[in-house]
Design a protein around this motif. Structure first.
Motif, PDB file in Angstrom:
ATOM      1  N   LEU A   1      -2.452  -4.440  12.904  1.00 19.93           N
ATOM      2  CA  LEU A   1      -1.112  -3.872  12.887  1.00 19.93           C
ATOM      3  C   LEU A   1      -0.334  -4.301  14.121  1.00 19.93           C
ATOM      4  CD1 LEU A   1       0.947  -1.989  11.645  1.00 19.93           C
ATOM      5  CD2 LEU A   1      -0.150  -0.089  12.839  1.00 19.93           C
TER       6      LEU A   1
ATOM      7  N   PHE B   1      -8.727   5.347   0.303  1.00 21.94           N
ATOM      8  CA  PHE B   1      -8.014   5.685   1.526  1.00 21.94           C
ATOM      9  C   PHE B   1      -8.669   6.830   2.284  1.00 21.94           C
ATOM     10  CE2 PHE B   1      -4.500   4.048  -1.317  1.00 21.94           C
ATOM     11  CZ  PHE B   1      -4.632   2.761  -0.864  1.00 21.94           C
TER      12      PHE B   1
ATOM     13  N   GLY C   1      -9.321   1.578   3.116  1.00 20.85           N
ATOM     14  CA  GLY C   1      -9.016   2.654   4.046  1.00 20.85           C
ATOM     15  C   GLY C   1      -7.513   2.844   4.140  1.00 20.85           C
ATOM     16  N   GLY C   2      -6.828   1.718   4.273  1.00 21.64           N
ATOM     17  CA  GLY C   2      -5.374   1.778   4.263  1.00 21.64           C
ATOM     18  C   GLY C   2      -4.749   1.880   5.638  1.00 21.64           C
ATOM     19  N   ASN C   3      -5.556   1.910   6.701  1.00 18.22           N
ATOM     20  CA  ASN C   3      -4.985   1.945   8.052  1.00 18.22           C
ATOM     21  C   ASN C   3      -4.050   3.129   8.247  1.00 18.22           C
ATOM     22  OD1 ASN C   3      -4.601   1.010  10.650  1.00 18.22           O
ATOM     23  ND2 ASN C   3      -2.937  -0.366  10.080  1.00 18.22           N
ATOM     24  N   ILE C   4      -4.438   4.272   7.691  1.00 14.89           N
ATOM     25  CA  ILE C   4      -3.555   5.443   7.739  1.00 14.89           C
ATOM     26  C   ILE C   4      -3.629   6.140   9.084  1.00 14.89           C
ATOM     27  CG2 ILE C   4      -3.145   7.748   6.773  1.00 14.89           C
ATOM     28  CD1 ILE C   4      -4.253   6.674   4.152  1.00 14.89           C
ATOM     29  N   MET C   5      -2.443   6.459   9.603  1.00 12.39           N
ATOM     30  CA  MET C   5      -2.378   7.259  10.813  1.00 12.39           C
ATOM     31  C   MET C   5      -1.726   8.557  10.409  1.00 12.39           C
ATOM     32  SD  MET C   5      -3.349   6.849  13.832  1.00 12.39           S
ATOM     33  CE  MET C   5      -3.193   7.667  15.409  1.00 12.39           C
TER      34      MET C   5
ATOM     35  N   ASP D   1       4.685  -0.225  10.355  1.00  7.10           N
ATOM     36  CA  ASP D   1       4.210  -1.468  10.966  1.00  7.10           C
ATOM     37  C   ASP D   1       5.327  -2.233  11.651  1.00  7.10           C
ATOM     38  OD1 ASP D   1       5.662  -2.213   8.787  1.00  7.10           O
ATOM     39  OD2 ASP D   1       4.222  -3.694   8.060  1.00  7.10           O
TER      40      ASP D   1
ATOM     41  N   ALA E   1       0.436  -3.186  -0.063  1.00  8.15           N
ATOM     42  CA  ALA E   1      -0.624  -2.204   0.185  1.00  8.15           C
ATOM     43  C   ALA E   1      -0.036  -0.816   0.315  1.00  8.15           C
ATOM     44  CB  ALA E   1      -1.390  -2.571   1.446  1.00  8.15           C
TER      45      ALA E   1
ATOM     46  N   GLU F   1      -1.531   5.703  -5.210  1.00 10.58           N
ATOM     47  CA  GLU F   1      -2.795   6.432  -5.237  1.00 10.58           C
ATOM     48  C   GLU F   1      -2.588   7.894  -4.833  1.00 10.58           C
ATOM     49  OE1 GLU F   1      -5.577   4.992  -6.184  1.00 10.58           O
ATOM     50  OE2 GLU F   1      -6.935   6.668  -5.802  1.00 10.58           O
ATOM     51  N   LYS F   2      -1.743   8.088  -3.814  1.00  7.93           N
ATOM     52  CA  LYS F   2      -1.559   9.432  -3.289  1.00  7.93           C
ATOM     53  C   LYS F   2      -0.429  10.158  -3.994  1.00  7.93           C
ATOM     54  CE  LYS F   2      -3.186   8.353   1.407  1.00  7.93           C
ATOM     55  NZ  LYS F   2      -4.142   9.414   1.719  1.00  7.93           N
TER      56      LYS F   2
ATOM     57  N   ILE G   1      -8.963  -2.324   5.569  1.00  6.52           N
ATOM     58  CA  ILE G   1      -7.548  -2.082   5.332  1.00  6.52           C
ATOM     59  C   ILE G   1      -7.282  -1.844   3.851  1.00  6.52           C
ATOM     60  CG2 ILE G   1      -6.400  -4.296   4.872  1.00  6.52           C
ATOM     61  CD1 ILE G   1      -4.851  -3.632   7.570  1.00  6.52           C
ATOM     62  N   LEU G   2      -8.063  -2.527   3.004  1.00 10.26           N
ATOM     63  CA  LEU G   2      -7.823  -2.379   1.573  1.00 10.26           C
ATOM     64  C   LEU G   2      -8.253  -1.014   1.062  1.00 10.26           C
ATOM     65  CD1 LEU G   2      -8.616  -5.808  -0.017  1.00 10.26           C
ATOM     66  CD2 LEU G   2      -6.755  -4.288  -0.660  1.00 10.26           C
TER      67      LEU G   2
ATOM     68  N   MET H   1      -0.869   2.427  -1.899  1.00  8.07           N
ATOM     69  CA  MET H   1      -1.292   3.691  -1.311  1.00  8.07           C
ATOM     70  C   MET H   1      -0.425   4.837  -1.818  1.00  8.07           C
ATOM     71  SD  MET H   1      -1.811   4.610   2.676  1.00  8.07           S
ATOM     72  CE  MET H   1      -2.484   3.012   3.010  1.00  8.07           C
TER      73      MET H   1
ATOM     74  N   GLN I   1       2.557   9.917   6.420  1.00  7.90           N
ATOM     75  CA  GLN I   1       1.411   9.073   6.746  1.00  7.90           C
ATOM     76  C   GLN I   1       1.860   7.636   6.965  1.00  7.90           C
ATOM     77  OE1 GLN I   1      -1.746   9.663   3.922  1.00  7.90           O
ATOM     78  NE2 GLN I   1      -1.881  11.813   4.477  1.00  7.90           N
ATOM     79  N   GLU I   2       1.371   7.071   8.058  1.00  8.39           N
ATOM     80  CA  GLU I   2       1.720   5.675   8.334  1.00  8.39           C
ATOM     81  C   GLU I   2       0.655   4.767   7.746  1.00  8.39           C
ATOM     82  OE1 GLU I   2       3.260   4.849  12.440  1.00  8.39           O
ATOM     83  OE2 GLU I   2       2.488   6.883  12.738  1.00  8.39           O
ATOM     84  N   ALA I   3       1.066   3.897   6.850  1.00  9.30           N
ATOM     85  CA  ALA I   3       0.092   3.004   6.218  1.00  9.30           C
ATOM     86  C   ALA I   3      -0.339   1.908   7.174  1.00  9.30           C
ATOM     87  CB  ALA I   3       0.678   2.391   4.964  1.00  9.30           C
ATOM     88  N   GLY I   4       0.589   1.438   7.966  1.00  8.37           N
ATOM     89  CA  GLY I   4       0.256   0.373   8.904  1.00  8.37           C
ATOM     90  C   GLY I   4      -0.130  -0.916   8.210  1.00  8.37           C
ATOM     91  N   THR I   5       0.410  -1.151   7.027  1.00  4.71           N
ATOM     92  CA  THR I   5       0.076  -2.391   6.316  1.00  4.71           C
ATOM     93  C   THR I   5       1.322  -2.970   5.672  1.00  4.71           C
ATOM     94  OG1 THR I   5      -0.405  -1.178   4.311  1.00  4.71           O
ATOM     95  CG2 THR I   5      -2.269  -1.654   5.733  1.00  4.71           C
TER      96      THR I   5
ATOM     97  N   ARG J   1      -7.311   4.778  10.366  1.00  2.00           N
ATOM     98  CA  ARG J   1      -7.051   3.649  11.246  1.00  2.00           C
ATOM     99  C   ARG J   1      -8.244   3.444  12.172  1.00  2.00           C
ATOM    100  NH1 ARG J   1      -1.204   3.196  13.536  1.00  2.00           N
ATOM    101  NH2 ARG J   1      -0.996   2.989  11.294  1.00  2.00           N
TER     102      ARG J   1
END
Ligand SMILES: Nc1ncnc2c1ncn2[C@@H]1O[C@H](COP(=O)(O)OP(=O)(O)OP(=O)(O)O)[C@@H](O)[C@H]1O
Ligand SMILES: Nc1ncnc2c1ncn2[C@@H]1O[C@H](COP(=O)(O)OP(=O)(O)OP(=O)(O)O)[C@@H](O)[C@H]1O
Ligand SMILES: [Mg+2]
Ligand SMILES: [Mg+2]
Lengths: 284, 356, 233, 356, 233
Positions: free
Chosen positions: C199, C98, C178-182, A134, A173, A180-181, C175-176, A177, A165-169, C191
């Motif tokens: 973002l 996610f 899903g997580g906005n993952i790319m 981000d 968060a 979790e992963k 976002i919570l 993530m 993986q880009e969380a973008g948050t 995302r």
């Protein structure tokens, strides 16, 4: 400057800050002291580094507190910021699952990154790296670590496979993530400690100068925005580097986490690679 | 006062009004009658500025009302809709709405509403929620609502369609009184010809997009302008035939049976004869001959159907002729299906209209 | 202000050049929000009908509760789903956190209250005589509902439009959970347009944010045109 | 077939039906008549399972229909509402709805709808959007919709209220035909007593929450059970008086004027005399005396009001008596206000009801 | 899952102990969102009426546009307002950024499309004969509108409920133009329930987030009860 809502005698100080300073409650701890001393009111806007810089660039705040050296330099070079002072530092930490699937515990940061990428691109489904993604200070630091490890971030890391993986948050968060992963991620120590109780993640690599995280404060250039509140801004920055407050910073969080969240910058200017003036000289 | 100058109204493809011409005088009660779907509601809505004609003009006191729609003209008029809707409030408030719009004072409103409720026989209903009223009650509220503003022109679209005869009589009396006492011009659409006739000074028969006939009730009822109008105004006996000369008098040949007619007609003309059932006299076949000059046609009773306090007796005289007579008389004459009778009527009772 | 103009130009550029990232994000947004809207309709319409025609005790309170849930913040919905599906939650074994599936679930739940409430409104807009007529004509329960819904078609489709609008524009839950993952594969990424906008905003890229916002509105416009077409048929 | 056992219906405070008792036979046409707001619609809605009685029971073929509402019972019945609503689709689809519910095949539906359209005189309207129909057209669509499913029981709530007489006649013929050909039981509410009488085998007069009288049209019209019913069924002449003995015959003293009555009555009783206007004969004052035993009351003409193709002549004989006679006869007798006349009628034409 | 239970307990504790911060935040939420809803109503209802009764060209497109704007993400609204009122923006001189006023403006604009759209729906639910009756009774434009609105009261108030729900539950615009500031004076602070929830969530304080969410719903419930009471009067 004053806005219509405040009592006339009180000055208002608007600060844009990176989230880690606010989330750790460090600023909430310091502002009452300042407000009483200077009869001012402090308004704190906490945002990602990019957004904080945007606020500063538009003259919407008086002071910025961030931790991204490269962008700070550009900001100052473009004439938006002046009078940078460094007031605290700590370390980033590479966190990951206790099992450490990439086997990188206690390696040097660059080596650890290299190993993670290697396992990840090789198709080991257990090795995942979650990036903030981000453009925050933390993300900047991560990018510079990849670079230091010898990779071209945009071509060799980002988009090189599902391991990255880009969380973008935000940091919190992103930690959730990674938890979790069961993945690795780079975190600032403050947020990690604040979250620690809820996470199964452990610090994997937490030593090395390249993990240094330096916090600075700077004034928005009154030459660009003449009606900006430069007096209180100066007061705030000088307040941060004052001996009394440096003590406060060094001891903040010890009672709660058993270890300090920040180190005072005052005496460690050499270690963190800045000039003495930048940590000690009050703004005139 | 209201002039209709070639008023046209078209919905998409369908031409509903096709150049209606007419004139309603100040202080007149004018009834628009016509079959279902002939455009009565449409015409009233155009006059009340609720819809715009696709052609022609409507003038009130000389001014084209659709040229510059004005509140003043709107407020000259009051309308009762065919399927009235009530506002979601009390009955009293419903009736007060128009007065409030005109800024009447509270005390005046209360008094007038009370009066109006009494007029439509709903005293004591003031505080009821209007939505729970029965069909007829709602219609009376709608009437009171339009009347209470004392409009110069009162438009009523089948205002008594949902009412019982006692209520109808109350409302009709009211309309007559308003017209007489306040000089209100009343334009009423009705499918009840008798109502049209009871109330109206003049009637307009709307058919195929135009007034097929405009005239006093007596004119329309006894001298309908066409076969269609005759049928619509309830003339039971309509007999088609051709005019023939007969000893200087006029007669019409209807399938072999000759009917004498008083009005002068050109021989050879194709006409329809209209004979009101009440002008027929049914007598036993062996009764004294009709006076000379009168029509007296022998026939047999085809059917006897009760109709109100009367019976409708249809006699086959070559063509069917029916008369409405009281039950008592049916008994007295001992009429039953198949009885031989003589049907007699004066040539003056026969109204002939040209057929196209 | 020039950022807005720049945003339009940027949006045009992204669309014209068929930027693959943007296309992936947009397609994902459409799939997730449309799925959520359809699922929510399948629940909200029968539920709304059951409440509207029902005569159980507590009916009024239930309607009030539903109206109250209009105010449910997306973050709170996100949190609740998060707690349910996170690894230690009761549904953690399904490993949904996610994933796009989680986002569909969250958006479905998010739009349920408003769609249910508006369904009730839509049904109450149908003339009571129409209802009586259907009963009188001997409609079974199902026939009754189908016909009432056809009469309320306009309002029900407006409800779908509102549900879709709320789903595609929300960001907190997305976002919570899903997580906005790319990630590099389409299926692993979460995302969507709103999280991407967030973002970009947090990075201070205002023009890009506005460009993405414009693309989102373009999608909404397209969906609305489809709905309007059905409404007027 | 339909039994009403003390049917009660109360809305909040208001008691609308207060124990209605009655029985409608299979294959019968039964008309409910009564003033606006008397509960006709309410009663029909209760029978059609659209509302629940607050007391009593309604049985169809012996089964209490409200005990276990069933689709089978619902589907035995068809209803036409007082203010019909149409579905927002084509006219044809509107009429098809009930058939579709019953799973009829497409070809059968098309055929039946076409037939039904013809029955109600709306052929060619099949593809029109039903929402744009006129009031009367809508009502005919509603009729077709209820009839097309060929219900065993057809409930009709003022089905012809918005129709012109020609359409009314069409619909009435239709109802009679359906009843005769298919044996459909018909329950019709109407404010038009003549309609009730034309159509119905029996009438029920709903007043004050109960049937004030149930009987054949002739019974109800000539022998009303109470002063109220008499007034409602349109008996214009209702005279209050007290029974007195007179030379062995019965007579009633009405404010000094004596009226002979055929029926035996106990002297001293307070009664209302009902005399149908068509049983009165008006003759010039100097005309030959009425035959002995007939009533012949002298009086002066108080008013002459046109009414349909007739005029209503009111004569003041101490009390007002009015008669409806044709215009022609008014002219023949040269009647005008103030003329001296004699009103005569047979004692058999006088129906006396007890007053409470 | 225990966080949810904890959340309820925490909510109860915060309410019972009258936690001054929470009270300030809640009161601020109510003031800002109610103000925004009222302002939006003042614009949306006349606007909706004008569109519904208007016969100008492009009317259908306008309605479509409004429906499309239902999908306007709160962040995008926030950004647009931000660009307008930030110091270098056209209204920068008013110094509105990071004030509650800015949040009111943003929320007002956010709920305008949906409130306008639902106003149109509410008005189209009024029996056309009622409209004709009002015209026929000689209503002025204003009287006409006032009476039509009274007839549509139920649906209009439902619209207000939806507007309020959307205003008080949104976070994207609030955080962008408000800044989530917790200052020492009430008037300078801009932290509202949703931004506080976001903050707590970002700090991993799930129970606190849920507690604040519950308080938000309690407020929404109260507002709804008031609206329902007016609806049924
Ligand atoms: N839901 C309701 N709530 C309260 N009162 C009602 C309700 N429905 C009907 N009523 C009242 O019950 C009475 C009977 O109504 P109903 O519609 O049955 O009369 P009706 O005989 O059909 O009259 P009309 O000839 O005018 O149609 C009326 O006074 C009406 O106001
Ligand atoms: N908006 C509309 N669109 C299309 N056709 C319409 C519209 N309004 C009315 N019509 C048609 O115009 C014709 C006349 O309608 P109108 O309501 O004026 O008839 P009416 O004489 O009042 O009939 P009724 O006695 O049945 O009330 C009808 O055939 C009707 O279907
Ligand atoms: Mg009409
Ligand atoms: Mg009724």
């Amino acid at each position: 400057t004053t806005t219509d809502q405040t009592p006339v005698e009180k000055q208002q100080l608007r600060i844009a800050t990176t989230t880690s300073l606010d989330d750790t409650k460090l600023l909430a701890h310091l502002t009452p002291i300042f407000e009483e001393k200077y009869n001012a009111e402090v308004l704190i806007v906490s945002a990602g580094t990019g957004k904080a810089l945007e606020y500063g660039q538009r003259g919407d705040v008086d002071v910025m507190m961030v931790h991204d050296r490269a962008r700070e330099d550009t900001f100052i070079a473009d004439g938006y910021g002046i009078n940078r002072r460094v007031f605290a530092y700590n370390y980033f930490v590479l966190v990951g699952p206790e099992s450490d699937p990439a086997g990188v515990a206690n390696m040097a940061p660059e080596a650890a990154f290299t190993a993670i990428r290697e396992k990840g691109t090789a198709g080991d489904a257990n090795v995942i790296f979650v990036s903030r993604g981000d453009a925050s200070g933390t993300h900047s630091k991560e990018q510079s670590l990849w670079k230091a490890a010898g990779f071209n971030y945009t071509t060799e890391v980002k988009g090189s496979g599902d391991w990255y993986q880009e969380a973008g948050t935000g940091m919190g968060a992103t930690l959730e993530m990674a938890n979790e992963k069961e993945a690795y991620t780079l975190s600032d120590i403050g947020t990690f400690l604040a979250y620690k109780g809820d996470l199964d993640l452990v610090p994997i690599v937490d030593e090395g100068d390249s993990l240094l995280n330096v916090y600075c404060a700077m004034q928005i250039n009154p030459a660009k925005y003449p009606d900006i509140n430069s007096t209180v801004a100066k007061d705030w920055i000088n307040f941060l580097i004052s001996d009394e407050i440096q003590q406060e910073i060094a001891s903040f969080g010890v009672d709660k986490y058993g270890q300090p969240l920040f180190y005072a910058a005052q005496d460690d200017w050499e270690k963190i690679g800045v000039t003495e003036a930048e940590v000690k000289d009050p703004i005139a | 006062m209201i002039e209709l100058e070639g008023v046209r109204k078209q919905f998409d493809e369908k031409i509903v009004l096709d150049g209606v011409v007419g004139r309603i005088e100040r202080g007149e009660i004018f009834a628009v009658i016509g079959p279902s779907g002939s455009g009565k509601s449409t015409l009233l809505r155009l006059i009340d500025l609720l819809d715009t004609p696709t052609g022609g003009a409507i003038r009130v006191n000389g001014a084209d009302i659709h040229a510059g729609k004005s509140l003043a003209i709107q407020r000259m008029m009051g309308m009762v809709f065919q399927k009235p809707a009530v506002f979601n409030t009390t009955v009293a408030e419903n009736i007060a709405v128009g007065l409030r719009f005109r800024g009447a004072r509270e005390a005046a409103i209360r008094e007038k509403v009370e009066e109006a409720l009494e007029m439509v026989d709903l005293s004591g209903y003031g505080d009821r929620r209007a939505r729970t009223l029965s069909g007829g009650e709602m219609q009376r509220v709608a009437l009171a609502r339009a009347m209470v503003i004392e409009p110069e022109i009162l438009l009523m679209d089948e205002p008594t369609a949902n009412l019982d005869p006692v209520s109808v009589a109350t409302i009709e009396d009211l309309v007559v009184r308003i017209n007489r006492d306040l000089g209100t011009t009343v334009l009423i659409s009705t499918h009840d010809m008798y109502q049209g006739q009871r109330l109206a000074h003049r009637l307009g028969v709307l058919m195929n997009g135009v007034f097929a006939q405009v005239g006093t009730p007596r004119e329309v009822f006894t001298l309908p302008a066409s076969r269609e109008v005759a049928r619509f105004v309830g003339i039971e006996n309509i007999v088609d035939g051709v005019v023939v000369g007969e000893n200087g008098a006029t007669a019409v040949d209807a399938g072999g049976v000759r009917v004498r007619v008083a009005a002068p007609l050109a021989p050879g003309e194709r006409v329809s004869l209209c004979i009101r059932s009440e002008d027929l006299r049914i007598a036993p076949a062996d009764a004294a001959k009709a006076p000379p000059g009168k029509n007296a046609l022998p026939g047999t009773v085809a059917s006897i159907v009760p109709r109100g306090p009367f019976s409708r007796v249809t006699v086959d005289c070559g063509f069917a002729l029916s008369s409405v007579i009281s039950w008592k008389r049916v008994d007295d004459l001992d009429l039953r299906e198949g009885s031989s009778v003589t049907v007699s009527f004066a040539p003056e009772s026969v109204h002939a209209v040209r057929r196209e | 202000m020039y950022e807005i103009i720049e945003g339009f130009l940027e949006a045009a550029r992204l669309i014209v050049t068929l930027d693959p990232d943007v296309i992936a994000i947009s397609v994902r947004s459409i799939i997730i929000s449309l799925t959520a809207t359809v699922l929510a309709s399948l629940v909200a319409v029968p539920l709304g009908a059951a409440i509207y025609f029902g005569t159980f005790p507590g009916r009024k309170s239930l309607i009030n509760l539903i109206q109250t849930l209009y105010s449910l913040p997306t973050v709170v919905v996100g949190l609740l789903i998060f707690l349910l599906i996170s690894r230690v939650g009761p549904f953690g074994f399904m490993r949904l956190l996610f994933t796009p599936t989680a986002m569909v679930i969250a958006q479905t739940i998010l739009v349920l209250p408003i769609m249910t409430g508006l369904t009730i409104s839509a049904l109450s807009g149908v003339d009571p005589v129409i209802r009586d007529t259907l009963r009188s004509l001997g409609a079974t329960r199902l026939q009754f509902l189908a016909n009432i819904m056809r009469e309320a078609k306009f309002a029900l489709l407006a409800t779908v439009a509102i549900g879709f609008g709320r789903a595609i524009s929300e960001v907190g839950a997305a976002i919570l959970v899903g997580g906005n993952i790319m990630a590099s594969s389409f299926a692993s990424s979460t995302r969507v347009l709103t999280t991407a906008i967030s973002l970009e905003t947090s990075m201070g890229n205002i023009s890009e944010s506005i460009a993405l916002g414009i693309i989102l509105l373009a999608i909404a416009l397209a969906v609305n045109l489809v709905i309007t077409t059905i409404q007027h048929r």
